[in-house]
Motif scaffolding. Structure first.
Motif, PDB file in Angstrom:
ATOM      1  N   THR A  88       0.823  -1.215   0.000  1.00  0.00           N
ATOM      2  CA  THR A  88       0.000   0.000   0.000  1.00  0.00           C
ATOM      3  C   THR A  88       0.856   1.264   0.000  1.00  0.00           C
ATOM      4  OG1 THR A  88      -0.177  -0.024   2.435  1.00  0.00           O
ATOM      5  CG2 THR A  88      -1.912  -1.148   1.185  1.00  0.00           C
ATOM      6  N   ASP A 114      -4.556  -5.162  -4.614  1.00  0.00           N
ATOM      7  CA  ASP A 114      -5.482  -4.962  -3.497  1.00  0.00           C
ATOM      8  C   ASP A 114      -5.126  -5.943  -2.388  1.00  0.00           C
ATOM      9  OD1 ASP A 114      -7.583  -4.684  -1.744  1.00  0.00           O
ATOM     10  OD2 ASP A 114      -9.154  -5.213  -3.181  1.00  0.00           O
ATOM     11  N   ASN A 165       3.657   1.531  -1.747  1.00  0.00           N
ATOM     12  CA  ASN A 165       4.435   1.531  -2.984  1.00  0.00           C
ATOM     13  C   ASN A 165       3.572   2.073  -4.121  1.00  0.00           C
ATOM     14  OD1 ASN A 165       5.969   1.018  -5.245  1.00  0.00           O
ATOM     15  ND2 ASN A 165       6.207  -1.172  -4.885  1.00  0.00           N
ATOM     16  N   PRO A 166       3.868   3.265  -4.626  1.00  0.00           N
ATOM     17  CA  PRO A 166       3.037   3.831  -5.691  1.00  0.00           C
ATOM     18  C   PRO A 166       3.029   2.991  -6.964  1.00  0.00           C
ATOM     19  CG  PRO A 166       5.066   5.098  -5.406  1.00  0.00           C
ATOM     20  CD  PRO A 166       4.983   4.160  -4.254  1.00  0.00           C
ATOM     21  N   ASN A 167       4.038   2.153  -7.137  1.00  0.00           N
ATOM     22  CA  ASN A 167       4.082   1.296  -8.322  1.00  0.00           C
ATOM     23  C   ASN A 167       3.163   0.084  -8.205  1.00  0.00           C
ATOM     24  OD1 ASN A 167       6.116   2.951  -9.448  1.00  0.00           O
ATOM     25  ND2 ASN A 167       7.706   1.793  -8.373  1.00  0.00           N
ATOM     26  N   ASP A 214       2.439  -3.676   5.551  1.00  0.00           N
ATOM     27  CA  ASP A 214       1.097  -4.273   5.463  1.00  0.00           C
ATOM     28  C   ASP A 214       0.947  -5.560   6.263  1.00  0.00           C
ATOM     29  OD1 ASP A 214       0.096  -2.273   3.665  1.00  0.00           O
ATOM     30  OD2 ASP A 214       1.287  -3.196   2.089  1.00  0.00           O
ATOM     31  N   LYS A 249      -0.107   0.086  -7.049  1.00  0.00           N
ATOM     32  CA  LYS A 249      -1.488   0.523  -6.798  1.00  0.00           C
ATOM     33  C   LYS A 249      -2.531  -0.471  -7.290  1.00  0.00           C
ATOM     34  CE  LYS A 249      -0.566   5.510  -6.780  1.00  0.00           C
ATOM     35  NZ  LYS A 249      -0.821   6.821  -7.469  1.00  0.00           N
ATOM     36  N   ALA A 250      -2.169  -1.291  -8.265  1.00  0.00           N
ATOM     37  CA  ALA A 250      -3.131  -2.254  -8.815  1.00  0.00           C
ATOM     38  C   ALA A 250      -3.334  -3.462  -7.908  1.00  0.00           C
ATOM     39  CB  ALA A 250      -2.674  -2.721 -10.198  1.00  0.00           C
ATOM     40  N   THR A 273      11.636   1.222  -6.807  1.00  0.00           N
ATOM     41  CA  THR A 273      10.541   1.716  -5.970  1.00  0.00           C
ATOM     42  C   THR A 273      10.644   3.216  -5.745  1.00  0.00           C
ATOM     43  OG1 THR A 273      10.702  -0.403  -4.815  1.00  0.00           O
ATOM     44  CG2 THR A 273       9.256   1.257  -3.853  1.00  0.00           C
TER      45      THR A 273
END
Length: 225
Positions: free
Chosen positions: A27, A36, A29-31, A57, A33-34, A192
């Motif tokens: 959560t 869940d 890590n902007p890379n 997480d 985002k896909a 990252t």
């Protein structure tokens, strides 16, 4: 054994009916985002050390799944005190879990929780299951201790950090693959954030030049060992 890459140093190993999650940092890590995290399975969560980019997480996933957290004594105790199930280990020790055997091996790095709590000494894991052995190095410098691993294991895959600055870079990872006597490498801990961005083409070329194979998976992509 199917291994899925969730970005940075986050991995999932599907071993028959068991899912082993490693260093879940998703959560933040902007890379990634896909991905869940509420859909991720986890029977066990293995942690190499306590830095935020490896444990962010853990609590959310362990609370939902009831997973057992496996790590060094200090990290395991930290989570036990929060009410989570944990299995403590230490360097050189191994344990036969229901999915296979895990050995906790040396790594050269640092380890502390975001709140400043001591996170014990960092490590890596050798996982043996389904007649396969996989080395997950964790965050580490190149170390001669890696030469001990092939004395006990015939590795099918070495998972090595390649982002440099905080860990080994590509050149040292090539040497590490020599030390562990495994020419099939999965790279991780790269891209990252700015300090660890790499040239994928250059990294692959350097491994190929030594007759080795470097896999750089897209986030969410899997390989079978």
């Amino acid at each position: 054994m199917e291994i899925t890459f969730y970005g940075h140093a986050s991995l999932s190993l599907a071993i028959e009916n068991t899912t082993v999650l490693v260093d879940p940092f998703i959560t933040g890590n902007p890379n990634a985002k896909a991905i869940d995290i509420t859909t991720l399975k986890a029977d066990y969560i293995l942690l190499t050390h306590a830095h935020q980019d490896h444990i962010l997480d853990v609590e959310a996933i362990a609370k939902r799944t009831g997973a057992t957290i496996v790590s060094n004594y200090e990290i395991a105790t930290y989570y036990e005190q929060k009410g989570f199930k944990a299995h403590p280990m230490n360097h050189g020790g191994k344990w036969n879990f229901d999915f296979g055997t895990v050995k906790y091996v040396n790594a050269i790095h640092t380890s502390s929780f975001p709140d400043g709590t001591y996170g014990g000494q960092p490590g890596g894991f050798v996982i043996s299951a389904q007649n396969k052995s996989v080395y997950i190095a964790g965050d580490t410098a190149l170390t001669y201790d890696m030469k001990l691993i092939p004395l006990e294991y015939d590795l099918n895959l070495a998972i090595l950090p390649i982002g440099d600055n905080f860990t080994m870079g590509v050149e040292d990872a090539v040497l590490a693959s020599d030390f562990v006597q495994c020419d099939k490498v999965l790279g991780y801990h790269f891209d990252t954030f700015g300090y660890i961005e790499i040239s994928h083409e250059d990294a692959i070329t350097k491994f190929n030049a030594k007759g080795k194979t470097l896999s750089l998976l897209a986030i969410g992509e899997s390989i079978t060992v």
